[in-house]
Write an enzyme that holds these catalytic residues in place. Structure first.
Site, mmCIF file in Angstrom:
data_model
loop_
_atom_site.group_PDB
_atom_site.id
_atom_site.type_symbol
_atom_site.label_atom_id
_atom_site.label_comp_id
_atom_site.label_asym_id
_atom_site.label_seq_id
_atom_site.Cartn_x
_atom_site.Cartn_y
_atom_site.Cartn_z
ATOM 1 N N HIS A 164 -5.932 -5.584 1.097
ATOM 2 C CA HIS A 164 -5.784 -4.314 0.376
ATOM 3 C C HIS A 164 -4.391 -4.085 -0.225
ATOM 4 O O HIS A 164 -4.235 -3.926 -1.437
ATOM 5 C CB HIS A 164 -6.163 -3.174 1.344
ATOM 6 N N ASP B 176 0.841 -1.201 0.000
ATOM 7 C CA ASP B 176 0.000 0.000 0.000
ATOM 8 C C ASP B 176 0.879 1.255 0.000
ATOM 9 O O ASP B 176 0.629 2.213 -0.737
ATOM 10 C CB ASP B 176 -0.886 -0.030 1.258
ATOM 11 N N HIS C 39 -6.850 -1.229 -7.836
ATOM 12 C CA HIS C 39 -7.185 -2.039 -6.653
ATOM 13 C C HIS C 39 -8.695 -2.197 -6.537
ATOM 14 O O HIS C 39 -9.216 -3.292 -6.331
ATOM 15 C CB HIS C 39 -6.646 -1.399 -5.369
ATOM 16 N N HIS D 277 -4.688 2.838 -6.913
ATOM 17 C CA HIS D 277 -5.825 2.552 -6.030
ATOM 18 C C HIS D 277 -7.114 2.308 -6.802
ATOM 19 O O HIS D 277 -7.981 1.551 -6.351
ATOM 20 C CB HIS D 277 -5.991 3.639 -4.957
HETATM 21 ZN ZN LIG Z 1 -4.476 2.132 0.292
#
Ligand SMILES: [Zn+2]
Length: 390
Positions: A297, A196, A283, A280
């Site tokens: 995540h 992340d 994602h 993101h």
């Molecule tokens: Zn994140």
């Protein structure tokens, strides 16, 4: 489905209209170190009142509940501490559940709320604190994501698929990170946090380069935010591999402290004030694919970062990042995320979802289409496969 009166929410992308101010946002205070949980009460003492509410899972309550309660009462932050159970998902259904428990236990407004747990717990309690209009203290028990310092929540559907981003006008009052608690969590979480955190600089940099790029608090990135994001990436490259070795021994070492700060503070400030971009959004697209559901995540963001770098044609950087991910044990290709590279229909779905209206992918400094995302998912997969084979 609308769950709150819309006027309660801050709409960063609408508030300032076509104006482009630089905005930097952060918690009032961030503190980190071994055993710091015993001083939580001191950090929140300015918010003191009769009742403090602590929201956490039953397992967190049994591991750290007593230390938190003792600290809050000993330092005079609250006369009584009420615990409310978090069920595991940041969803609208869970918010209602937590709210109902709270109403049964506390009359009126608590003095403040403490969120204890991982990213989903923090995101859920952030919504609760906003709804009750009370300040929030965050005690992360994992360094698996950049949620603790932020002023937004990611809501998921009960089945784990991405639902929506929800923004709030304020950041948490304080974020208190006990490195001893973080170091005792399974290694996968610290490693996922590195995935992340690695996206932070590349996304902030893309958002800065696009003249129209806007961060999640509705402003243009500041130089400070991009510099923090860059420091975040540099610390990962320098200390990430050592931190993985150290965490196997359960020790809090210098490398672990550096990585906790990168994953929690630098990544948090870097994304919120620097801005998100393609990684993101991809994602979020990946969460629509059933295959990826058992991956957390930061693991999905890791692969998505390689995809973003491919979109930018930064192939050397993509290989460097992929090599680092392989060293620390993060996903670098589709099969690492439970998706077959020949599942073109599934990859198309991910690409289209990544380009949904309002996604941060439109902060990239060039025009983005689902076709472009699909092509670069496949290119990133090839890079990942080849780096793994080396
Ligand atoms: Zn994140």
């Amino acid at each position: 489905m609308s769950h709150f009166p819309p006027e309660l929410f801050f709409s960063p992308h609408k508030t300032f209209g076509p104006l482009r101010y630089k905005i930097f946002s952060s918690p009032h205070k961030y503190a980190q170190g071994k055993g710091i949980i015993q001083y939580l009460g001191l950090f929140v003492k300015p918010l003191q009142g009769d009742t403090a509410v602590v929201v956490c899972s039953p397992s967190r309550q049994s591991s750290v509940g007593r230390s938190i309660e003792e600290s809050l009462t000993k330092h005079g932050a609250a006369k009584q501490v009420v615990f409310v159970n978090f069920g595991g998902e940041c969803s609208w259904e869970e918010l209602e559940n937590v709210n109902n428990q709270l109403k049964g236990k506390v009359k009126g407004k608590p003095a403040f709320i403490v969120a204890v747990g991982g990213g989903k717990a923090v995101d859920l309690v952030r919504a609760l604190a906003h709804q009750l209009d009370v300040q929030l203290a965050v005690v992360p028990t994992l360094a698996s994501n950049d949620a603790p310092c932020a002023a937004c929540s990611v809501f998921y559907k009960p089945d784990g698929k991405f639902d929506e981003y929800v923004y709030y006008p304020t950041d948490p009052y304080c974020v208190i990170v006990d490195s001893e608690i973080i170091a005792k969590a399974p290694k996968r979480y610290l490693v996922s946090g590195m995935g992340d955190a690695m996206s932070t600089y590349y996304e902030a940099d893309a958002c800065m380069r696009a003249s129209y790029g806007i961060n999640p608090v509705g402003g243009r990135p500041t130089e400070a935010a991009v510099a923090l994001a860059k420091l975040c990436r540099d610390l990962l490259f320098e200390y990430g591999v050592q931190a993985v070795k150290d965490i196997d021994r359960g020790e809090v070492t210098e490398a672990i402290e550096k990585i906790i700060e990168a994953n929690t503070l630098l990544s948090g400030l870097g994304f919120e004030s620097g801005g998100l971009a393609a990684a993101h959004a991809i994602h979020n697209g990946l969460t629509a694919h059933e295959g990826s559901h058992e991956y957390i995540h930061g693991e999905k963001v890791a692969f998505s970062t390689i995809v973003q770098l491919c979109m930018e044609q930064k192939l050397d950087e993509a290989k460097k990042v992929a090599k680092f991910f392989v060293q620390v044990g993060l996903p670098v290709c589709l099969s690492d995320l439970g998706i077959s590279a020949s599942d073109l229909q599934g990859i198309q779905l991910v690409s289209e979802r990544s380009c949904a209206s309002g996604e941060s992918i439109y902060n990239m400094p060039f025009k983005v289409t689902p076709d472009m995302v699909r092509e670069n998912i496949l290119s990133a997969d090839k890079i990942g496969v080849s780096v793994k084979g080396q």
